[in-house]
Structure formats: structure tokens, C-alpha cells
Scaffold this motif. Structure first.
Motif, short mmCIF file in Angstrom:
data_model
loop_
_atom_site.label_atom_id
_atom_site.label_comp_id
_atom_site.label_asym_id
_atom_site.label_seq_id
_atom_site.Cartn_x
_atom_site.Cartn_y
_atom_site.Cartn_z
N SER A 107 -38.70 42.34 -8.51
CA SER A 107 -39.46 41.50 -9.30
C SER A 107 -38.79 40.15 -10.11
CB SER A 107 -39.92 42.36 -10.77
OG SER A 107 -41.08 43.20 -10.22
N PHE A 108 -37.42 40.62 -10.38
CA PHE A 108 -36.61 39.38 -10.82
C PHE A 108 -36.58 38.43 -9.74
CE2 PHE A 108 -32.50 37.38 -11.10
CZ PHE A 108 -32.67 36.86 -12.17
N LEU A 109 -36.47 38.87 -8.48
CA LEU A 109 -35.99 37.92 -7.38
C LEU A 109 -37.26 37.03 -6.85
CD1 LEU A 109 -33.86 40.02 -4.89
CD2 LEU A 109 -33.28 38.17 -6.12
N ILE A 110 -38.46 37.91 -6.98
CA ILE A 110 -39.73 37.08 -6.82
C ILE A 110 -40.14 36.03 -8.03
CG2 ILE A 110 -42.56 37.38 -6.91
CD1 ILE A 110 -42.00 40.00 -5.33
N SER A 111 -39.93 36.35 -8.97
CA SER A 111 -40.03 35.55 -10.47
C SER A 111 -39.04 34.44 -10.20
CB SER A 111 -39.80 36.20 -11.66
OG SER A 111 -39.93 35.48 -12.77
N LEU A 112 -37.69 34.35 -9.61
CA LEU A 112 -36.95 33.63 -9.59
C LEU A 112 -37.10 32.57 -8.39
CD1 LEU A 112 -34.18 32.83 -10.92
CD2 LEU A 112 -33.10 33.93 -8.72
N LEU A 113 -37.73 33.05 -7.32
CA LEU A 113 -38.40 32.25 -6.21
C LEU A 113 -39.51 31.34 -6.82
CD1 LEU A 113 -38.28 31.53 -3.29
CD2 LEU A 113 -39.73 33.40 -2.91
N LEU A 114 -40.49 32.05 -7.38
CA LEU A 114 -41.73 31.40 -7.94
C LEU A 114 -41.40 30.30 -9.01
CD1 LEU A 114 -44.08 34.28 -8.19
CD2 LEU A 114 -44.26 32.72 -6.51
N SER A 115 -40.25 30.59 -9.86
CA SER A 115 -39.97 29.48 -10.75
C SER A 115 -39.32 28.20 -10.24
CB SER A 115 -39.09 29.98 -11.78
OG SER A 115 -38.11 30.46 -11.43
N ALA A 116 -38.86 28.49 -8.86
CA ALA A 116 -38.13 27.42 -8.44
C ALA A 116 -39.28 26.48 -7.75
CB ALA A 116 -37.31 27.75 -7.20
N ILE A 117 -40.35 27.14 -7.12
CA ILE A 117 -41.45 26.48 -6.85
C ILE A 117 -42.18 25.89 -7.76
CG2 ILE A 117 -43.73 26.68 -5.51
CD1 ILE A 117 -42.43 29.20 -3.84
N ASN A 118 -42.54 26.63 -8.93
CA ASN A 118 -43.51 26.19 -10.02
C ASN A 118 -43.28 27.05 -11.14
OD1 ASN A 118 -45.38 25.26 -11.69
ND2 ASN A 118 -46.91 24.79 -10.20
N PRO A 119 -42.83 26.55 -12.20
CA PRO A 119 -42.47 27.34 -13.37
C PRO A 119 -43.91 28.28 -14.05
CG PRO A 119 -41.39 25.54 -13.77
CD PRO A 119 -42.10 25.33 -12.60
N ALA A 120 -44.97 27.61 -13.60
CA ALA A 120 -46.25 28.07 -14.07
C ALA A 120 -46.58 29.59 -13.16
CB ALA A 120 -47.45 27.16 -13.92
N LEU A 121 -46.33 29.44 -11.79
CA LEU A 121 -46.34 30.61 -10.78
C LEU A 121 -45.52 31.67 -11.46
CD1 LEU A 121 -46.39 28.84 -7.42
CD2 LEU A 121 -48.24 29.82 -8.69
N SER A 122 -44.29 31.32 -11.81
CA SER A 122 -43.45 32.64 -12.48
C SER A 122 -44.04 33.01 -13.54
CB SER A 122 -42.29 31.77 -12.73
OG SER A 122 -41.26 32.98 -13.19
N GLY A 123 -44.68 32.43 -14.67
CA GLY A 123 -45.47 32.97 -15.67
C GLY A 123 -46.67 33.73 -15.37
N LEU A 124 -47.47 33.27 -14.14
CA LEU A 124 -48.43 34.02 -14.08
C LEU A 124 -48.00 35.58 -13.17
CD1 LEU A 124 -50.81 31.34 -12.47
CD2 LEU A 124 -51.13 32.53 -14.49
N TYR A 125 -46.92 35.19 -12.43
CA TYR A 125 -46.40 36.52 -12.03
C TYR A 125 -45.98 37.44 -12.98
CZ TYR A 125 -43.44 39.81 -9.34
OH TYR A 125 -42.80 40.77 -8.75
#
Length: 187
Positions: A107-125
Motif C-alpha cells: 500500500s505504501f509503495l502504491i501510494s508513493l507511486l501515485l503521489s509521484a504522478i499526482n498527489p490527489a490520486l495518492s489521497g484518493l487511494y
């Protein structure tokens, strides 16, 4: 025709197949064509139907869906991650350390990857995995014979998180406890 073995008697070398057409077919071992595999109950087979008798019987690989493939795969990260998501809001029972930590890491790795793409995606995840994270955390506490109420320590900055991490690191309590059987299968 395809079907599933309902019964097989090794002594008499006879069995029964339930065909996909709803009929039952008897078979003799001499009709079994898959030499390396013995007939077992629940096995899927392909056969020729002749007057309620099955002939030319071959083992049919069981069709699995994508989740079953992941759960039986050697990829331990995905197996635990999908396993926790499959028990989306199951707060009862116990969770092994590896189930908790692999889910947390993935979950941490997915969140890290999504925050690199777009911080909003990381928040949604993070919002999407909030309930499964709380559920696996509660089951992990149960495994150490602690109530899920200890999760309220999340509300205490830094110290609460450190205490919970310590609890999550502890090994399972041996044998069954008030939350269920030992997930390691050791009693």
C-alpha cells in the motif's frame, strides 16, 4: 462433454461424474486417459457420454479467475495485498505479521507511486484503502491477543503510532485466543 467427479472408489475402480448437462455418468478406471493423474472427487474432466456411461475421460484444468490466480501465485506481495482487499472490512479473526506488513508495504509503495504522478490520486487511494487498513490492523492486534480498541492510539501523535508499531511487530500468541485460531496453524 465436461463435468465433475462426484465419487470414485479406488477398490472397485469405478466412479460417477456429474455432467454439465445435469446428468450423472458412471465410469470405469480403464476409461481414464490421464495416466499421471489419479481420479479425485471434485476434479473437472472432459469425457464422451454414451448411455449414461463416461468414456475417454481426460482431466480438465479448472478455470480460475484472475483473483484466484493471484491468490495462488508465488508473488507474496500481491497474494497478501489482494487477500486483505478481499476481506475488505473483516475486523474479526486474526492476521499474521506477514499479512499485515506485506499489505502495509505494498500500500505504501502504491501510494508513493501515485503521489509521484499526482498527489490527489495518492489521497484518493489512501481513502479507498482506509477500511481494509483498519481491518487488517484490528486483526493483527487480535493475533497478539489485544482488542481492536488499541487502534485509538492512532489519535495520539507519534507516541500512539510507535506503540502500535511495536504491537504489530510482536509475534502471534500461541494457540487459539478469544479472537480465533492461530493463523499460523500452530496450536
Amino acid at each position: 462433454m465436461k463435468g465433475k467427479i462426484l465419487d470414485f472408489n479406488a477398490q472397485s475402480r469405478e466412479g460417477v461424474i456429474s455432467g454439465d448437462d445435469g446428468q450423472r455418468y458412471t465410469f470405469l478406471m480403464q476409461e481414464w486417459q490421464s495416466a499421471q493423474i489419479r481420479p479425485t472427487i471434485g476434479q473437472y474432466v472432459d469425457f464422451v457420454a454414451q448411455n449414461n456411461i463416461a468414456t475417454s475421460i481426460y482431466v480438465e484444468p479448472k478455470a480460475t479467475n484472475g483473483i484466484e490466480n493471484v491468490l495462488t501465485s508465488e508473488n507474496i506481495f500481491m497474494r497478501y495485498y489482494v487477500g486483505v482487499l478481499k476481506n475488505y472490512v473483516t475486523f474479526s479473526g486474526r492476521a499474521r505479521r506477514e499479512e499485515f506488513w506485506y499489505f502495509t508495504l505494498f500500500s505504501f509503495l502504491i501510494s508513493l507511486l501515485l503521489s509521484a504522478i499526482n498527489p490527489a490520486l495518492s489521497g484518493l487511494y489512501s481513502l479507498a484503502v482506509l477500511l481494509p487498513t483498519l481491518a487488517v490492523s484490528a486483526r493483527r492486534l487480535h493475533d497478539t491477543d489485544r482488542s481492536a480498541w488499541w487502534l485509538l492510539l492512532y489519535l495520539i501523535p507519534i507516541i500512539g503510532l510507535l506503540v502500535l508499531i511495536l504491537f504489530f511487530i510482536f509475534d502471534s500468541k500461541p494457540g487459539a485466543n478469544r479472537f480465533g485460531a492461530n493463523p499460523k496453524g500452530i496450536d
